[in-house]
Design a protein around this motif. Structure first.
Motif, PDB file in Angstrom:
ATOM      1  N   ARG A  65     -32.112 -24.657 -17.755  1.00  0.00           N
ATOM      2  CA  ARG A  65     -31.298 -25.614 -17.812  1.00  0.00           C
ATOM      3  C   ARG A  65     -30.784 -26.385 -16.619  1.00  0.00           C
ATOM      4  O   ARG A  65     -30.483 -25.760 -15.802  1.00  0.00           O
ATOM      5  N   THR A 110     -26.512 -31.252 -15.719  1.00  0.00           N
ATOM      6  CA  THR A 110     -26.486 -32.369 -16.833  1.00  0.00           C
ATOM      7  C   THR A 110     -26.368 -31.500 -18.209  1.00  0.00           C
ATOM      8  O   THR A 110     -26.381 -32.123 -19.260  1.00  0.00           O
ATOM      9  N   VAL A 136     -29.135 -30.378 -19.672  1.00  0.00           N
ATOM     10  CA  VAL A 136     -30.370 -30.657 -20.414  1.00  0.00           C
ATOM     11  C   VAL A 136     -31.404 -29.396 -20.302  1.00  0.00           C
ATOM     12  O   VAL A 136     -31.376 -28.761 -19.158  1.00  0.00           O
ATOM     13  N   TYR A 150     -34.899 -27.257 -20.798  1.00  0.00           N
ATOM     14  CA  TYR A 150     -36.349 -27.302 -20.420  1.00  0.00           C
ATOM     15  C   TYR A 150     -37.010 -26.079 -21.047  1.00  0.00           C
ATOM     16  O   TYR A 150     -36.436 -25.087 -20.739  1.00  0.00           O
TER      17      TYR A 150
END
Length: 199
Positions: free
Chosen positions: A136, A140, A142, A144
């Motif tokens: 992560r 952000t 996000v 992966y």
């Protein structure tokens, strides 16, 4: 009678002399063998095998581009417990590499060492699914995932690793270029925060 006894004495003396000669020869041969062994052990460098590294059948490492490079991670810097206190996972490296299929540098090769600590209480279902590891972006959030199943070790079974032994494993994660730190989440293992990526 005395002639007979003299003959026996001469015969016994000859036998004793022969036996002492044979013993002297054996001692000389043994000494030469020991000297040769001692010389060989002094001239041949010995390697001390690592008694704590054992790779389970599921943890056979495939050749990877990051295997011959240095890492920004120091030994012992990132270690977390797994399955409570049954095992621990240490991150060995997080290295950005080029995807051989696309040529893009959007892959991170994450290498780890899984060490079994428990001497008992480990069951067959105590399996760390390395292929399910995610990362992560700490800025952000996000997430992966892995590149593909064939780009990871798969799973490591603690049951097949001897107590105090370890198994090395790896996974390729798809992480966009430009990201330099990751939070790493390995199943059944405490999270690794802010892991640096080396280049």
């Amino acid at each position: 009678m005395s002639t007979f006894l003299s003959g026996v004495a001469v015969l016994l003396s000859t036998l004793a002399l022969g036996c002492s000669g044979y013993v002297a020869y054996e001692v000389f041969t043994l000494r030469q063998t020991l000297n040769a062994t001692s010389t060989a052990s002094n001239t041949i460098p010995t390697q001390v095998p690592s008694s704590t590294t054992t790779i389970s059948p599921q943890a056979t490492i495939s050749p990877s581009p990051a295997s011959a490079t240095t890492s920004a991670i120091s030994p012992g810097q990132f270690v977390q417990p797994a399955f409570g206190k049954k095992a621990e996972v240490e991150l060995l490296s997080a290295k950005r590499i080029k995807d051989p299929e696309t040529g893009n540098r959007d892959v991170v090769n994450l290498q780890m060492r899984i060490r079994r600590l428990a001497t008992d209480g480990v069951v067959g279902s105590d399996i760390i699914s390395v292929a399910s590891t995610t990362a992560r972006n700490p800025d952000t959030s996000v997430t992966y995932k892995g590149v593909a199943l064939n780009r990871s070790t798969g799973s490591v079974s603690l049951f097949q690793v001897r107590p105090q032994a370890s198994a090395d494993a790896y996974i390729w994660l798809r992480v966009p270029d430009g990201i330099n730190n990751l939070d790493i989440f390995i199943p059944d293992t405490a999270a690794f925060k802010n892991v640096p990526i080396s280049f």
